[in-house]
Design an enzyme around this catalytic site. Structure first.
Site: not given
Ligand code: IMP
Ligand code: MG
Length: 176
Positions: A46, A101, A104, A132, A153-154, A160, A166
């Site tokens: 990402g 990237d 979340d 986010k 979701f982006v 991706d 991507r």
């Molecule tokens: P987290 O562990 O929930 O913070 O998620 C982080 C990872 O989830 C990022 O490195 C992204 O690869 C993926 N991710 C989270 N939100 C999105 C989104 O909106 N679009 C695409 N990938 C996302």
């Molecule tokens: Mg990622």
């Protein structure tokens, strides 16, 4: 011919806007790490585009490593567990900056940060393009981020959905 731009409902951040933001992030990181031993660990896939652009805006010597971790398994919801698929570089005494990237749930970065801290780095900070706006139980706030976005979701600019989009030059929201 399938045009992937047709799948996008709206563009949140254009190529030009992203580029200006990355220039400013690069200046800040350069200033903050000027006398340090900066090791960047970029999370694949990402943050590939973000990292490639960001490091060219950092004007001090850096070491760059990429690692692959996953918690999503291709869908839109985090699976809740982190898999680290590569060995880490030697982080002892280094000033580590983890680049991803998007933040979340924060699970990916908080787990990885805790893991890296066991190797006695001098410091560990995090940098994401997108942050986010959600309540996080793990209290992880990125040290550097480009833009805040709502809980949606982006895709694009490295991000991706099921492995595609991507290569969009901007960040946007998919049509339902
Ligand atoms: P987290 O562990 O929930 O913070 O998620 C982080 C990872 O989830 C990022 O490195 C992204 O690869 C993926 N991710 C989270 N939100 C999105 C989104 O909106 N679009 C695409 N990938 C996302
Ligand atoms: Mg990622």
């Amino acid at each position: 011919m399938k045009d992937m731009h047709c799948d996008i409902q709206n563009i949140l951040f254009s190529k030009t806007v992203i580029s200006a933001k990355i220039k400013s992030l690069g200046r800040t990181i350069t200033k903050d790490y000027v006398d340090k031993d900066l090791t960047i660990i970029s999370l694949m896939t990402g943050s590939l585009l973000f990292t490639a652009d960001l490091i060219r805006e950092i004007n001090i010597p850096i070491s760059l490593y990429t690692i692959t971790v996953s918690s999503y398994n291709g869908g839109k919801v985090s699976s809740g567990t982190l898999n680290i698929k590569d060995s880490l570089p030697n982080c002892k005494g280094k000033d580590v900056l983890i680049v991803d990237d998007i933040l979340d749930t924060g699970l990916t970065l908080s787990s990885l940060k805790t893991f890296i801290e066991e190797f006695e780095p001098s410091s560990v900070k995090t940098c994401v393009l997108l942050n986010k706006k959600i309540e996080r139980t793990n209290m992880l706030h990125p040290d550097y981020f480009g833009f805040e976005i709502d809980k949606e979701f982006v895709v694009g600019y490295g991000l991706d959905f099921n492995g595609i989009y991507r290569n969009l030059p901007y960040v946007g929201i998919l049509k339902n």
